[in-house]
Scaffold this motif. Structure first.
Motif, PDB file in Angstrom:
ATOM      1  N   GLY A   1       0.802  -1.211   0.000  1.00  0.00           N
ATOM      2  CA  GLY A   1       0.000   0.000   0.000  1.00  0.00           C
ATOM      3  C   GLY A   1       0.831   1.255   0.000  1.00  0.00           C
ATOM      4  N   TRP A   2       0.127   2.358  -0.169  1.00  0.00           N
ATOM      5  CA  TRP A   2       0.709   3.685  -0.086  1.00  0.00           C
ATOM      6  C   TRP A   2       0.038   4.441   1.052  1.00  0.00           C
ATOM      7  CZ3 TRP A   2       4.888   5.284  -2.764  1.00  0.00           C
ATOM      8  CH2 TRP A   2       5.256   4.557  -3.897  1.00  0.00           C
ATOM      9  N   TYR A   3       0.860   5.042   1.881  1.00  0.00           N
ATOM     10  CA  TYR A   3       0.406   5.919   2.945  1.00  0.00           C
ATOM     11  C   TYR A   3       1.008   7.291   2.699  1.00  0.00           C
ATOM     12  CZ  TYR A   3      -1.218   1.910   5.721  1.00  0.00           C
ATOM     13  OH  TYR A   3      -1.886   0.795   6.166  1.00  0.00           O
ATOM     14  N   ARG A   4       0.442   8.284   3.366  1.00  0.00           N
ATOM     15  CA  ARG A   4       1.041   9.621   3.282  1.00  0.00           C
ATOM     16  C   ARG A   4       0.958  10.307   4.639  1.00  0.00           C
ATOM     17  NH1 ARG A   4      -3.429  12.572  -0.680  1.00  0.00           N
ATOM     18  NH2 ARG A   4      -5.134  12.703   0.843  1.00  0.00           N
ATOM     19  N   GLN A   5       1.883  11.233   4.822  1.00  0.00           N
ATOM     20  CA  GLN A   5       1.915  12.002   6.058  1.00  0.00           C
ATOM     21  C   GLN A   5       2.249  13.442   5.727  1.00  0.00           C
ATOM     22  OE1 GLN A   5       4.512  10.476   9.115  1.00  0.00           O
ATOM     23  NE2 GLN A   5       3.356  11.526  10.703  1.00  0.00           N
ATOM     24  N   ALA A   6       1.301  14.318   6.016  1.00  0.00           N
ATOM     25  CA  ALA A   6       1.507  15.748   5.834  1.00  0.00           C
ATOM     26  C   ALA A   6       2.046  16.338   7.134  1.00  0.00           C
ATOM     27  CB  ALA A   6       0.194  16.418   5.454  1.00  0.00           C
ATOM     28  N   PRO A   7       2.716  17.489   7.077  1.00  0.00           N
ATOM     29  CA  PRO A   7       3.267  18.102   8.286  1.00  0.00           C
ATOM     30  C   PRO A   7       2.199  18.307   9.351  1.00  0.00           C
ATOM     31  CG  PRO A   7       4.116  19.193   6.347  1.00  0.00           C
ATOM     32  CD  PRO A   7       3.067  18.252   5.860  1.00  0.00           C
ATOM     33  N   GLY A   8       2.489  17.857  10.565  1.00  0.00           N
ATOM     34  CA  GLY A   8       1.570  18.039  11.677  1.00  0.00           C
ATOM     35  C   GLY A   8       0.385  17.096  11.679  1.00  0.00           C
ATOM     36  N   LYS A   9       0.363  16.141  10.751  1.00  0.00           N
ATOM     37  CA  LYS A   9      -0.761  15.215  10.670  1.00  0.00           C
ATOM     38  C   LYS A   9      -0.278  13.779  10.830  1.00  0.00           C
ATOM     39  CE  LYS A   9      -3.831  18.028   7.822  1.00  0.00           C
ATOM     40  NZ  LYS A   9      -4.730  18.032   6.634  1.00  0.00           N
ATOM     41  N   GLN A  10      -1.212  12.898  11.139  1.00  0.00           N
ATOM     42  CA  GLN A  10      -0.887  11.486  11.262  1.00  0.00           C
ATOM     43  C   GLN A  10      -0.754  10.848   9.885  1.00  0.00           C
ATOM     44  OE1 GLN A  10      -3.941   9.751  13.835  1.00  0.00           O
ATOM     45  NE2 GLN A  10      -2.518   9.844  15.558  1.00  0.00           N
ATOM     46  N   ARG A  11       0.009   9.778   9.847  1.00  0.00           N
ATOM     47  CA  ARG A  11       0.125   9.021   8.611  1.00  0.00           C
ATOM     48  C   ARG A  11      -1.222   8.370   8.309  1.00  0.00           C
ATOM     49  NH1 ARG A  11       5.409   5.334   7.745  1.00  0.00           N
ATOM     50  NH2 ARG A  11       6.268   7.338   8.454  1.00  0.00           N
ATOM     51  N   GLU A  12      -1.622   8.428   7.044  1.00  0.00           N
ATOM     52  CA  GLU A  12      -2.918   7.881   6.664  1.00  0.00           C
ATOM     53  C   GLU A  12      -2.800   6.979   5.441  1.00  0.00           C
ATOM     54  OE1 GLU A  12      -5.649  10.973   5.520  1.00  0.00           O
ATOM     55  OE2 GLU A  12      -4.364  11.698   3.899  1.00  0.00           O
ATOM     56  N   LEU A  13      -3.687   6.014   5.366  1.00  0.00           N
ATOM     57  CA  LEU A  13      -3.724   5.132   4.218  1.00  0.00           C
ATOM     58  C   LEU A  13      -4.249   5.881   3.000  1.00  0.00           C
ATOM     59  CD1 LEU A  13      -3.577   2.252   2.940  1.00  0.00           C
ATOM     60  CD2 LEU A  13      -5.968   1.999   3.659  1.00  0.00           C
ATOM     61  N   VAL A  14      -3.571   5.712   1.871  1.00  0.00           N
ATOM     62  CA  VAL A  14      -4.023   6.294   0.606  1.00  0.00           C
ATOM     63  C   VAL A  14      -4.678   5.212  -0.242  1.00  0.00           C
ATOM     64  CG1 VAL A  14      -3.310   7.436  -1.523  1.00  0.00           C
ATOM     65  CG2 VAL A  14      -2.219   8.041   0.646  1.00  0.00           C
TER      66      VAL A  14
ATOM     67  N   VAL B   1       4.531  13.511   2.420  1.00  0.00           N
ATOM     68  CA  VAL B   1       5.513  12.468   2.138  1.00  0.00           C
ATOM     69  C   VAL B   1       4.738  11.170   1.958  1.00  0.00           C
ATOM     70  CG1 VAL B   1       7.520  11.191   2.966  1.00  0.00           C
ATOM     71  CG2 VAL B   1       7.302  13.638   3.469  1.00  0.00           C
ATOM     72  N   TYR B   2       4.977  10.502   0.852  1.00  0.00           N
ATOM     73  CA  TYR B   2       4.274   9.263   0.543  1.00  0.00           C
ATOM     74  C   TYR B   2       5.194   8.075   0.833  1.00  0.00           C
ATOM     75  CZ  TYR B   2       0.399  11.744  -1.569  1.00  0.00           C
ATOM     76  OH  TYR B   2      -0.707  12.546  -1.772  1.00  0.00           O
ATOM     77  N   TYR B   3       4.652   7.111   1.571  1.00  0.00           N
ATOM     78  CA  TYR B   3       5.414   5.937   1.996  1.00  0.00           C
ATOM     79  C   TYR B   3       4.804   4.666   1.403  1.00  0.00           C
ATOM     80  CZ  TYR B   3       7.328   9.021   5.611  1.00  0.00           C
ATOM     81  OH  TYR B   3       7.946  10.041   6.284  1.00  0.00           O
ATOM     82  N   CYS B   4       5.674   3.802   0.947  1.00  0.00           N
ATOM     83  CA  CYS B   4       5.255   2.477   0.506  1.00  0.00           C
ATOM     84  C   CYS B   4       5.267   1.537   1.711  1.00  0.00           C
ATOM     85  CB  CYS B   4       6.204   1.987  -0.578  1.00  0.00           C
ATOM     86  SG  CYS B   4       5.753   0.370  -1.276  1.00  0.00           S
ATOM     87  N   ASN B   5       4.306   0.643   1.752  1.00  0.00           N
ATOM     88  CA  ASN B   5       4.166  -0.299   2.856  1.00  0.00           C
ATOM     89  C   ASN B   5       3.937  -1.700   2.306  1.00  0.00           C
ATOM     90  OD1 ASN B   5       1.710  -1.725   4.569  1.00  0.00           O
ATOM     91  ND2 ASN B   5       3.353  -0.954   5.864  1.00  0.00           N
ATOM     92  N   ALA B   6       4.519  -2.678   2.982  1.00  0.00           N
ATOM     93  CA  ALA B   6       4.287  -4.083   2.627  1.00  0.00           C
ATOM     94  C   ALA B   6       3.948  -4.856   3.886  1.00  0.00           C
ATOM     95  CB  ALA B   6       5.508  -4.682   1.956  1.00  0.00           C
ATOM     96  N   ILE B   7       2.956  -5.716   3.775  1.00  0.00           N
ATOM     97  CA  ILE B   7       2.577  -6.573   4.892  1.00  0.00           C
ATOM     98  C   ILE B   7       2.793  -8.018   4.474  1.00  0.00           C
ATOM     99  CG2 ILE B   7       0.693  -7.376   6.341  1.00  0.00           C
ATOM    100  CD1 ILE B   7      -0.519  -4.586   6.170  1.00  0.00           C
ATOM    101  N   VAL B   8       3.602  -8.706   5.265  1.00  0.00           N
ATOM    102  CA  VAL B   8       3.878 -10.120   5.013  1.00  0.00           C
ATOM    103  C   VAL B   8       3.413 -10.903   6.230  1.00  0.00           C
ATOM    104  CG1 VAL B   8       5.630 -11.846   4.540  1.00  0.00           C
ATOM    105  CG2 VAL B   8       5.866  -9.542   3.586  1.00  0.00           C
ATOM    106  N   VAL B   9       2.529 -11.851   5.997  1.00  0.00           N
ATOM    107  CA  VAL B   9       2.011 -12.665   7.091  1.00  0.00           C
ATOM    108  C   VAL B   9       2.602 -14.060   6.982  1.00  0.00           C
ATOM    109  CG1 VAL B   9      -0.028 -13.575   8.218  1.00  0.00           C
ATOM    110  CG2 VAL B   9      -0.126 -11.328   7.127  1.00  0.00           C
ATOM    111  N   ASP B  10       3.468 -14.419   7.938  1.00  0.00           N
ATOM    112  CA  ASP B  10       3.919 -15.812   8.009  1.00  0.00           C
ATOM    113  C   ASP B  10       3.504 -16.342   9.375  1.00  0.00           C
ATOM    114  OD1 ASP B  10       7.079 -14.250   7.641  1.00  0.00           O
ATOM    115  OD2 ASP B  10       6.022 -14.517   9.540  1.00  0.00           O
ATOM    116  N   LEU B  11       4.433 -16.483  10.288  1.00  0.00           N
ATOM    117  CA  LEU B  11       4.047 -16.872  11.639  1.00  0.00           C
ATOM    118  C   LEU B  11       3.452 -15.698  12.395  1.00  0.00           C
ATOM    119  CD1 LEU B  11       7.079 -19.147  12.614  1.00  0.00           C
ATOM    120  CD2 LEU B  11       4.821 -19.831  11.780  1.00  0.00           C
ATOM    121  N   ARG B  12       3.720 -14.506  11.906  1.00  0.00           N
ATOM    122  CA  ARG B  12       3.168 -13.281  12.498  1.00  0.00           C
ATOM    123  C   ARG B  12       3.015 -12.254  11.383  1.00  0.00           C
ATOM    124  NH1 ARG B  12       8.464 -10.698  15.645  1.00  0.00           N
ATOM    125  NH2 ARG B  12       9.813 -10.634  13.830  1.00  0.00           N
TER     126      ARG B  12
END
Length: 118
Positions: free
Chosen positions: A35-48, A92-103
């Motif tokens: 996924g892509w998230y973003r965070q603007a100054p003074g704000k929380q990171r949010e899912l895009v 600022v846009y951040y890339c995120n990856a979620i991998v589920v194995d044992l956790r």
């Protein structure tokens, strides 16, 4: 482990377009969700936007109809096509990856700046 490298950010005028890329260090077909998230100054990171290994997608209401997330398994890359950009998309846009194995494992890129001028 997954390393993620974003690119494609920059300065654009309102109404313009940008395409962000997120290159992964391993096959993304084995990654449960990216996924892509973003965070603007003074704000929380949010899912895009998010895309699963089965190519199901979901978007924040604020970007629906303007942004499109896609994946190229052959290139191990996820894209975010951003059209009709608005000044409020600046973040600022951040890339995120979620991998589920044992956790559940969460991985982040370093971020790329997107600035939309009015």
């Amino acid at each position: 482990q997954v390393q993620l490298v974003e690119s494609g950010g920059g300065l654009v005028q309102a109404g313009g377009s940008l395409r962000l890329s997120c290159a992964a260090s391993r096959s993304i077909s084995s990654i449960n969700s990216m996924g892509w998230y973003r965070q603007a100054p003074g704000k929380q990171r949010e899912l895009v936007a998010r895309i699963t290994s089965g190519s199901n997608t979901n978007y924040a209401d604020s970007v629906k109809g303007r942004f499109t997330i896609s994946r190229d398994n052959a290139k191990n890359t996820v894209y975010l096509q951003m059209n009709s950009l608005k000044p409020e998309d600046t973040a600022v846009y951040y890339c995120n990856a979620i991998v589920v194995d044992l956790r559940l494992n969460n991985y982040w890129g370093q971020g790329t700046q997107v600035t939309v001028s009015s």
